[in-house]
Design an enzyme around this catalytic site. Structure first.
Site, PDB file in Angstrom:
ATOM      1  N   SER A 135       0.849  -1.186   0.000  1.00 38.59           N
ATOM      2  CA  SER A 135       0.000   0.000   0.000  1.00 38.59           C
ATOM      3  C   SER A 135       0.885   1.238   0.000  1.00 38.59           C
ATOM      4  O   SER A 135       1.751   1.392   0.863  1.00 38.59           O
ATOM      5  CB  SER A 135      -0.907  -0.012   1.241  1.00 38.59           C
ATOM      6  OG  SER A 135      -1.722   1.135   1.284  1.00 38.59           O
ATOM      7  N   LYS A 161      -1.175  -0.960  -4.357  1.00 39.89           N
ATOM      8  CA  LYS A 161      -2.388  -0.233  -3.945  1.00 39.89           C
ATOM      9  C   LYS A 161      -2.023   1.236  -3.817  1.00 39.89           C
ATOM     10  O   LYS A 161      -1.144   1.597  -3.030  1.00 39.89           O
ATOM     11  CB  LYS A 161      -2.947  -0.760  -2.627  1.00 39.89           C
ATOM     12  CG  LYS A 161      -4.209  -0.021  -2.198  1.00 39.89           C
ATOM     13  CD  LYS A 161      -4.953  -0.733  -1.089  1.00 39.89           C
ATOM     14  CE  LYS A 161      -4.464  -0.328   0.269  1.00 39.89           C
ATOM     15  NZ  LYS A 161      -5.349  -0.846   1.349  1.00 39.89           N
ATOM     16  N   LYS A 163      -3.105   5.048  -2.916  1.00 40.02           N
ATOM     17  CA  LYS A 163      -4.059   5.909  -2.236  1.00 40.02           C
ATOM     18  C   LYS A 163      -4.402   7.100  -3.132  1.00 40.02           C
ATOM     19  O   LYS A 163      -3.507   7.707  -3.743  1.00 40.02           O
ATOM     20  CB  LYS A 163      -3.486   6.419  -0.912  1.00 40.02           C
ATOM     21  CG  LYS A 163      -3.200   5.326   0.118  1.00 40.02           C
ATOM     22  CD  LYS A 163      -4.468   4.812   0.752  1.00 40.02           C
ATOM     23  CE  LYS A 163      -4.164   3.838   1.889  1.00 40.02           C
ATOM     24  NZ  LYS A 163      -5.384   3.366   2.584  1.00 40.02           N
ATOM     25  N   ASP A 188      -7.278   3.086  -3.728  1.00 40.28           N
ATOM     26  CA  ASP A 188      -7.955   3.117  -2.434  1.00 40.28           C
ATOM     27  C   ASP A 188      -8.338   4.557  -2.119  1.00 40.28           C
ATOM     28  O   ASP A 188      -7.478   5.424  -1.950  1.00 40.28           O
ATOM     29  CB  ASP A 188      -7.040   2.563  -1.334  1.00 40.28           C
ATOM     30  CG  ASP A 188      -7.738   2.489   0.019  1.00 40.28           C
ATOM     31  OD1 ASP A 188      -8.949   2.752   0.090  1.00 40.28           O
ATOM     32  OD2 ASP A 188      -7.061   2.163   1.013  1.00 40.28           O
ATOM     33  N   GLU A 213     -11.172   0.598  -3.979  1.00 40.47           N
ATOM     34  CA  GLU A 213     -11.533   0.283  -2.601  1.00 40.47           C
ATOM     35  C   GLU A 213     -12.228   1.461  -1.927  1.00 40.47           C
ATOM     36  O   GLU A 213     -11.728   2.582  -1.950  1.00 40.47           O
ATOM     37  CB  GLU A 213     -10.262  -0.085  -1.817  1.00 40.47           C
ATOM     38  CG  GLU A 213     -10.538  -0.537  -0.395  1.00 40.47           C
ATOM     39  CD  GLU A 213      -9.277  -0.921   0.348  1.00 40.47           C
ATOM     40  OE1 GLU A 213      -9.381  -1.316   1.519  1.00 40.47           O
ATOM     41  OE2 GLU A 213      -8.173  -0.815  -0.245  1.00 40.47           O
ATOM     42  N   ASP A 238     -14.416  -1.799   2.379  1.00 42.90           N
ATOM     43  CA  ASP A 238     -13.518  -1.853   3.528  1.00 42.90           C
ATOM     44  C   ASP A 238     -14.268  -1.299   4.736  1.00 42.90           C
ATOM     45  O   ASP A 238     -14.885  -2.035   5.495  1.00 42.90           O
ATOM     46  CB  ASP A 238     -12.250  -1.052   3.204  1.00 42.90           C
ATOM     47  CG  ASP A 238     -11.268  -0.916   4.362  1.00 42.90           C
ATOM     48  OD1 ASP A 238     -11.530  -1.451   5.451  1.00 42.90           O
ATOM     49  OD2 ASP A 238     -10.229  -0.261   4.186  1.00 42.90           O
ATOM     50  N   LYS A 262     -10.257  -6.775   7.493  1.00 42.23           N
ATOM     51  CA  LYS A 262      -9.280  -6.339   8.488  1.00 42.23           C
ATOM     52  C   LYS A 262      -9.742  -6.873   9.839  1.00 42.23           C
ATOM     53  O   LYS A 262     -10.875  -6.608  10.262  1.00 42.23           O
ATOM     54  CB  LYS A 262      -9.168  -4.814   8.524  1.00 42.23           C
ATOM     55  CG  LYS A 262      -8.510  -4.215   7.298  1.00 42.23           C
ATOM     56  CD  LYS A 262      -8.466  -2.706   7.375  1.00 42.23           C
ATOM     57  CE  LYS A 262      -7.793  -2.127   6.127  1.00 42.23           C
ATOM     58  NZ  LYS A 262      -7.934  -0.653   6.071  1.00 42.23           N
ATOM     59  N   GLY A 290      -4.378  -3.932   5.749  1.00 42.60           N
ATOM     60  CA  GLY A 290      -3.410  -3.659   6.803  1.00 42.60           C
ATOM     61  C   GLY A 290      -3.703  -2.354   7.511  1.00 42.60           C
ATOM     62  O   GLY A 290      -4.341  -1.450   6.974  1.00 42.60           O
TER      63      GLY A 290
END
Length: 370
Positions: A135, A161, A163, A188, A213, A238, A262, A290
């Site tokens: 990430s 991933k 952001k 994400d 996400e 999520d 998670k 995570g």
């Protein structure tokens, strides 16, 4: 499991580099480690809260309060034979899932150690290795982002991933696709968008992303269903999924085609396993997200990811991704082919180092059986 004492440790560890999302930037990790002691074994769990209520409503202070005043008193003087009982004991208490998960996780580790199993075996895991991705937080400039992606691809990570946030999305992801071709990549959003941003999602639809996400509200499943009906890129939920019941409703509504599990967000390993099983029944793949965990939380993630329906690379990267020094020995490492070995030793399979735990402890409280 005849518990003799439970230890709470408030921990603070400095990240190797700042980690920026759409809602905050972290420079340190402030979290809680829980130890459950018997005469012969110690079970370790990690409460993956943050210092501020940006990801969810919990903070280190509120989680400590819940553990000290409610959750630990509920289990301290009870005879626990299986960690599933802990989940049942906590059921009358609403939410506070990260506090619950940290303590329940310590009981899972303890149970596995006492029964001579790895935590993965105790959960019903079937894999010897798990696939992992990485990430990447929001970067100040594209060159820095390019360098990080090159670095992590070189280290073998199987998925990037990225952001995103409004104003830092379409151009960034198109530039990455142009530079790195068909590298497995996902975005994400951490709930930063609304249905009014449909033009962003239709443009991202051109990129062949693995998934987007949590693009919309952190507690939403209705608007996500509307969005998923209009785009071909799979939506992964999520923050919206706190329980197996949430997952069932989201799947039935068509709000999601992938679910990020998670452990802390859903209240523990028992509930995480139920969500995994439900998704497997409905052919919805899952992966393990995570929370910038130390090696203790990372070990729990590895064990969970050994379950068969974890079909996509998770966020459980190696210790060196975040820490100059982790609190476990050996540290979590990623092989050159982007996998992590699932430990076969009893419990979490990594040994918390007492000196390092003490080094990063900022507060401690011991609860003993009366």
């Amino acid at each position: 499991m005849k518990v003799e004492k439970i230890v709470l440790r408030r921990m603070k560890m400095k990240l190797k580099s700042p980690f920026q999302t759409s809602f905050s930037t972290q420079y340190d990790r402030d979290f809680i480690i829980i130890e459950v002691h018997t005469a012969y074994h110690v079970g370790f769990g990690e409460c993956v809260v943050s210092w501020a209520p940006y990801y969810n409503e919990e903070t280190v202070i509120t989680a400590w309060h819940m553990l000290e005043d409610f959750l630990i008193p509920l289990v301290l003087n009870k005879e626990i034979t299986h960690p599933g009982q802990v989940d049942e004991i906590f059921s009358p208490i609403r939410r506070n899932n990260m506090a619950k998960a940290g303590l329940e996780g310590a009981f899972w580790d303890l149970y596995a150690k006492q029964s001579g199993q790895s935590l993965a075996q105790a959960l019903g895991g079937t894999k010897d290795k798990i696939e992992v991705g990485v990430s990447i937080g929001i970067q100040e400039d594209m060159e820095s982002l390019f360098q990080l992606v090159e670095q992590y691809l070189g280290q073998g990570y199987r998925r990037m991933k990225i952001k995103i946030k409004p104003g830092h999305d379409v151009e960034v992801l198109f530039a990455l696709r142009k530079r790195f071709g068909n590298v497995p990549m996902m975005a994400d959003a951490n709930s930063a968008y609304s249905l009014e941003d449909m033009d962003v999602f239709t443009k991202l639809d051109e990129l062949g992303l693995m998934m987007i996400e949590q693009p919309l509200g952190y507690d939403d499943i209705i608007d996500h269903a509307k969005l998923q009906a209009k785009i071909k890129t799979p939506i992964c939920l999520d923050e919206s999924i706190h329980s197996c019941e949430d997952a069932r409703k989201a799947i039935e509504m068509g709000s999601t085609r992938v679910i990020n599990i998670k452990i802390g967000r859903v209240g523990g390993l028992s509930e995480a396993k139920r969500i995994h099983d439900l998704c497997q029944q409905h052919n919805v793949p899952v992966w393990c997200g995570g929370m910038l965990e130390s090696g203790i939380g990372r070990a729990h993630n590895i064990a969970l990811t050994s379950l068969p329906n974890f079909l996509l690379p998770g966020d459980t990267s190696g210790s060196s991704r975040y820490w100059e020094e982790d609190v476990v020995d050996p540290e979590v490492t990623v092989s050159a082919n982007g996998t992590i070995e699932v430990p076969k030793g009893p419990g979490i399979g990594y040994t918390p180092v007492a000196e390092r735990l003490k080094k990063y402890t900022t507060a401690e409280k011991v609860f003993t059986v009366k």
